[in-house]
Design a protein around this motif. Sequence first.
Motif, short mmCIF file in Angstrom:
data_model
loop_
_atom_site.label_atom_id
_atom_site.label_comp_id
_atom_site.label_asym_id
_atom_site.label_seq_id
_atom_site.Cartn_x
_atom_site.Cartn_y
_atom_site.Cartn_z
N ASP A 1 0.82 -1.20 0.00
CA ASP A 1 0.00 0.00 0.00
C ASP A 1 0.86 1.26 0.00
O ASP A 1 0.53 2.25 -0.66
N GLU A 4 2.19 1.80 -3.37
CA GLU A 4 1.13 2.21 -4.28
C GLU A 4 0.73 3.67 -4.06
O GLU A 4 0.47 4.41 -5.01
N ASN A 5 0.72 4.10 -2.79
CA ASN A 5 0.26 5.45 -2.47
C ASN A 5 1.36 6.49 -2.50
O ASN A 5 1.06 7.69 -2.58
N ALA A 8 1.33 8.73 -5.61
CA ALA A 8 0.19 9.65 -5.57
C ALA A 8 0.49 10.81 -4.63
O ALA A 8 0.17 11.98 -4.93
N PRO A 104 -3.77 13.34 -8.24
CA PRO A 104 -3.83 11.99 -7.62
C PRO A 104 -4.98 11.15 -8.15
O PRO A 104 -4.86 9.91 -8.23
N TYR A 108 -4.75 7.21 -9.47
CA TYR A 108 -5.58 6.11 -8.97
C TYR A 108 -6.52 5.57 -10.06
O TYR A 108 -6.80 4.36 -10.10
#
Length: 474
Positions: A1, A4-5, A8, A104, A108
């Motif tokens: 996570d 992945e974040n 962003a 962002p 996503y």
Amino acid sequence: DIIENLPAAIYTLLSCWTRFYQIGKNNHVVWDEAHFGKFGSYYLRREFYFDVHPPLGKMIVGLVGLLSGYNGHFEFKSGDQYTDEVPYVAMRVMLATFGVLMVPLAWYTSRELGFSRRASHLTTIMVLCDVAWLCISRFILLDSMLLFFTVLTVFCLTKFHSERHDPFSPDWWIWLTFTGGSIGCVASVKWVGLFVTALVGLYTIEDLWEKFGDLRMRKRDYVNHWIARIAMLMVLPLCIYMMSFKLHFLILNHSGPGDAQMSSLFQANLEGNDFSKNPLEIAFGSKITLKNMGFGGGLLHSHTQTYPVGSQQQQVTCYHYKDDNNHWRVEKPWSQPKVNDEGEIEYLKDGDIIRLLHTSTNKNLHSHTVSAPLTKLNNEVSGYGNETAGDQGDHWLVEVVDDMVLGKKQHVSRVRSLTTKLRFRHVQLGCYLVAPNSILPPWGFKQIEVSCDKENNPGDPHSHWNVESHWNGR
């Protein structure tokens, strides 16, 4: 996570830098800030205005001004320098936040669509560095909100698509609801947002068609899919759209610059207008304004300029703003004595023959067999003669259609301001005074053409008029 974040988060910080950096360096009203800043001011002053766009985005501008401490009294003239009382930097920053959040969302959305990390990076960088999107996010405009809700709709749709294998689960309902809510918001900012609505609609049609061919699906489940989509993708957006107008009308409850665009009875419910001072019943000698009751109808108007074609007499038009050139005096026909302001009051009623004298130029409302400048099948309506000279072409027969309070014309003994619906038939030619929303060229200041319709169409709202403002010192 975290992996992945993290991209962003980095892209969000870069987006903040590109959108916020020196956002207040230009301290002048830029481009359409002249419009949307002014609309935001109307919400803060609660003054009614008229605009072609739905109200949600402009209400957000007003809210941003309220949160920034703006009092709503700057005029927002294009090119003017902002004064100290306008927290334009704070307003720009708050609205630029919508542009920041697009970046962002792009990341996503790309990941949700199954793009590779490289493709997702490319997509996000394109959104981050697009100069048009960047610039348009840095000012007091609707476009940053429009683009944000558009991107948000696509993101929610991709999340909903990811839940397609687990229908009617909590997450499935959440993302379907968010998709419908985003559609409602984007359509409530600008109607161009309906393009993303079309995207969702096409996806939904294709999705339901595939389910229709799924022989393993029960009929009840298929019907429930239809009900869910109708409720969340049609009813919910429509409710949001209507709610934005409900709030719009609740906030703007004072008389303002957009009054004349609306019906007379709507204006009568705004605080600060002078309709409550109107004498109720119209009499000979009264000074009045006449409002056309057709869609987009304006006020009967005249000015000193003449038609460059046809009779070349004084122009008569419909105008959407209030000024003294909308004022007419109800006079008796030439065959009768002039109105005696000291004598007995004679009230206007169905079947009376009148002249309408333009008070600013002393011209009579007139028609003749010359063709109208745009609607060639109709007769031209012009300003002719003066207070003491004219002819039979100045005579109009008053026909009462009905009254919004008294009902059918049989119950209307006297013409009333605001509520009585009228038609004016030319006595000599038998044609009817109409304003069918034909826009005159620049020589007519792009106002609405007024003509005399040879056809008797009692149901045509453009031939219906009501007295809006009324003055009579007696």
